[in-house]
Design an enzyme around this catalytic site. Sequence first.
Site, mmCIF file in Angstrom:
data_model
loop_
_atom_site.group_PDB
_atom_site.id
_atom_site.type_symbol
_atom_site.label_atom_id
_atom_site.label_comp_id
_atom_site.label_asym_id
_atom_site.label_seq_id
_atom_site.Cartn_x
_atom_site.Cartn_y
_atom_site.Cartn_z
ATOM 1 N N HIS A 479 45.106 33.158 88.687
ATOM 2 C CA HIS A 479 44.597 32.014 87.628
ATOM 3 C C HIS A 479 44.027 32.946 86.511
ATOM 4 O O HIS A 479 44.527 32.706 85.258
ATOM 5 C CB HIS A 479 43.477 31.216 88.321
ATOM 6 C CG HIS A 479 43.300 29.956 87.027
ATOM 7 N ND1 HIS A 479 43.745 29.072 86.977
ATOM 8 C CD2 HIS A 479 42.186 30.386 85.995
ATOM 9 C CE1 HIS A 479 43.119 28.390 86.019
ATOM 10 N NE2 HIS A 479 42.120 29.147 85.394
ATOM 11 N N GLU A 480 43.237 33.994 86.763
ATOM 12 C CA GLU A 480 42.501 34.643 85.836
ATOM 13 C C GLU A 480 43.536 35.863 84.891
ATOM 14 O O GLU A 480 43.604 36.100 83.747
ATOM 15 C CB GLU A 480 41.307 35.448 86.140
ATOM 16 C CG GLU A 480 40.126 34.682 86.796
ATOM 17 C CD GLU A 480 39.857 33.579 86.035
ATOM 18 O OE1 GLU A 480 39.935 33.626 84.773
ATOM 19 O OE2 GLU A 480 39.396 32.409 86.512
ATOM 20 N N GLU A 502 43.870 26.480 80.208
ATOM 21 C CA GLU A 502 43.587 26.421 81.590
ATOM 22 C C GLU A 502 44.448 25.342 82.385
ATOM 23 O O GLU A 502 45.067 25.746 83.427
ATOM 24 C CB GLU A 502 42.291 25.276 81.693
ATOM 25 C CG GLU A 502 40.700 25.993 81.275
ATOM 26 C CD GLU A 502 40.769 27.304 81.621
ATOM 27 O OE1 GLU A 502 41.442 27.620 82.955
ATOM 28 O OE2 GLU A 502 39.974 27.897 81.161
#
Length: 955
Positions: A479-480, A502
């Site tokens: 995700h990051e 996001e």
Amino acid sequence: MDAKLDPSRDDLPLMANTSHILVKHYVLDFDVDFESQVIEGNVVLFFEDGDRFKKQNSSTEETCQLESNESCKFRTPEPCIIPVTDARTFSSKMGYSDFAICSKSEKDTSDKDGNQDNREQASGISSSKYCCDTGNHGSGDFLLVLDCCDLSVLKVEEVDVAAVPGIEKFTRSAKFTVVSEKLRNQIVHELVTLAADRWREQLDYYARCSQAPGCGELFFDTNTWSLQIRKTGAPTATDFPHAIRIWYKTKPEGRSVTWTSDQSGRPCVYTMGSPINNRALFPCQEPPVAMSTWQATVRAAASFVVLMSGENSAKPAQLREGLLSWYYYVTMPMPASTFTIAVGCWTEMKPETCSSNDLATEGPFPPSEADFRYAGVCGHMEYPCRFQNASATTQEIIPYRVFAPTCLRGACQETLLWLIPPCLSAAHSVLGTHPFSRLDVLIVPANFPSLGMASPHIIFLSQSTLTGMSHLCGTRLCHEIAHAWFGLAIGARDWTEEWLSEGFATHLEDVIWAEAQQLAPHEAQEQQELRACLRWRRLQDEMRNSPEEMQVLRPSKEKTGHVSDSGACVIQHGLNPEKIFMQVHYLKGYFLLRFFAKRLGDETYFSFLRKFVHTFHGQLILSQDFLQMLLENIPEEKRLELSLENIFQDWLESSGIPKGPRVQQARRARRLLDALAEREARVFMRLPRDVTCHRPGERTGRRIHSGRKVRRESFFPWKATGTLGLPTGKRAQAGRRGGDFPQGPFACGRAGGRPFGSSSRRDALSWVRRGLGQKAALGSRGGGHSAARPWALLSRRGAALRTHRRVLNALVFELQVTKWIRVNRRPRKRKRRASAEVFEKLFPDQLVLLLEYLLEQKTLKPRTLQSLQRTYRLDNQDAEVRHRWCELIVKHKYTKAYKHVERFLQEDQAMGTYLYGELMVGEDRRQQQLARRCFELVKEQMDRTSAEVVAEMLF
């Protein structure tokens, strides 16, 4: 921007007048003092005229309107000069390396000689003690407005860039005869617009200019949210000094940084992605449009390591005994809000054995200037872009480092270090060129308010990701990493459109994680379907429990991206404490992108996504930029009724969930069910003829492990509990529901019955499909049949069938839910010879879903919870699983496991906030005492916003 702005509301004001003048580069120079919990130093800002600017009459009038119940007053500086020391003396004979660096003790001397701390004002921000009110502050002067909060501003001065040796090359004159404001501004203009292939020279001259002497103090004033600066006789932004130096220091309570202790009890400080961003770290322009570069010199005690958003892996330079200096720089323009720093007693964690990363770190990076002449066209402003670098485009694994407190070395070795190379490689295969040349990963203290945060060249991960299996750590890392493309390299022009960051990262984390695991396509699909199911449940829960106005992905609608004439604006709900804990932008954005991927097909969609990244990297976008390009790439036959207007109306500008996706999600679940049933039936058809399917009532043989070779199957205890199996035993013969079980082909063996045929296949498919759909009904009635493993395959084809078993793992939890409900309803004294339940090993996502289903049960007995904990060792699972387990403990008042709740609230603060509310809402005295006791232990270290929310719940 109008006069309605009220800083006490939930909206976050962005005050900087970026339409008139833009910061192009920051040079930060400061000391980190852990004793006083203060960062003190100066920042030099280099400006370029904005696209629009007005005369100061209208600018001052507009800015005055921004003040709520405050008059626009300025303070006139007395002729006060910081005493010249060896550290700040400028000589025309000095080169860049000759510039000395001021130590903390030298700064203290300067303070005593006339640069004391500020006096406090009612607004909460200090202004210079040596500035006094004047009746006429020059209403015709241009007013520079910077975002600033919780800072003590000591002094503001113009920088004499013309005094830098060799600076003549940036002008048409070989030698300066008269130095004017126009000449200084011309020098700065030439410097900030220098060609990208001269970036090293540019950084060098930025540093030289930042240490040039001042040539006049500037008037300044502060209020709650801004710092306002003017120069007498500068009526426009063009006339205003384009290089200024601001002396300041932070406050211990400043909201941009957190002073705390790490897991080893040693002091540290870091920026934690505060809602107010970096304005309490240094005065800056916060609006995303103010994309800038930066370089920073940070001094700290020798026991500390300084990590920062920077392209270089900084090595410390010793200034004197016990004091080190660290230097970082960034050449890719980005919003100042993305700047991140962390200072602590971190230890670099290295793999125990040589890995592919060793080769990556020895590569030819940082690249040479010549590499950036690679042919290619980008749409962004000029900078040394990796997308134009031939060698960077093929670099699958960028150099990386991992830092953490020494006490977490074992956890990092076991869980994190080996994950980074495959995740970086997978991200490259999905999205293409890595936008950044290197990566640092830091395990932050326990009070970090989320599971992770991405900034340029650095990722913060919560210690919660290191527990349990590698699943949570892997997905969060992916995700990051995805934010490097969406959120950093491509940013939202309006911060209210968070889904552009996001939503993309949430959607991409599944794809990147599946690629990192090297899953087969059907296995990746099963894993992603299960995670989609979990997210769907969370999104529905969010929609039920959040205000409708906070469910909208594009709350400003047609005004999205609009600012006032000066460039000031507000971020709706930017300061609302509830928003920090909401996942609507993550989840609703995820389902929108998943909808697009399903419509186009994965191959077409991700091919388009790589094209989009190549087109828009290094730029800011709005929703319509992405959607318009997407629609242009959708074939007519797949577009159907898709249009920009429909997507805005159904997805972005409305609360709730569009009806179409709700139906599609149900259909996908049905198709998945049918596909699994079809696959199961095909498995039956491939069994060898000598396999015996026992008659109803016949006892099955003992359990045989899959590793043993036997000549025939003697254990096939399929059941009708909503699981993939056939019924056996007397209870199956009787049948709780008439006609549920086909008796013919499934009650045969070698001695009787008939071999499998086409009609048998249809019967098998029909039975399995019905069985898969019975879980909910049986769970609600408490029914079910004798439990056993859904798979026991002992033929020569066992290996192939075990492959199918892995595919079916996504739905194994269906059986487990029914079993646990049955266990919970079973009398304590069981009947004689009753068989014990045998439970499948579940993966973390399956465990989460199992516990969520069990949370829906009105009552679970203590012995059921005890058996549940022992079966899956829930206290040793990852944080997602343990969070659901703690919810079960609290709901059913399982006192024996309260220690698990207490541990979770202390060690997993990123996820435990609302668990305090669950402890309080039951009005159980013991639970309330537990909540208050845990809060007392962690409140001093807890993130401020989280602490305020928890305190409101408890008191």
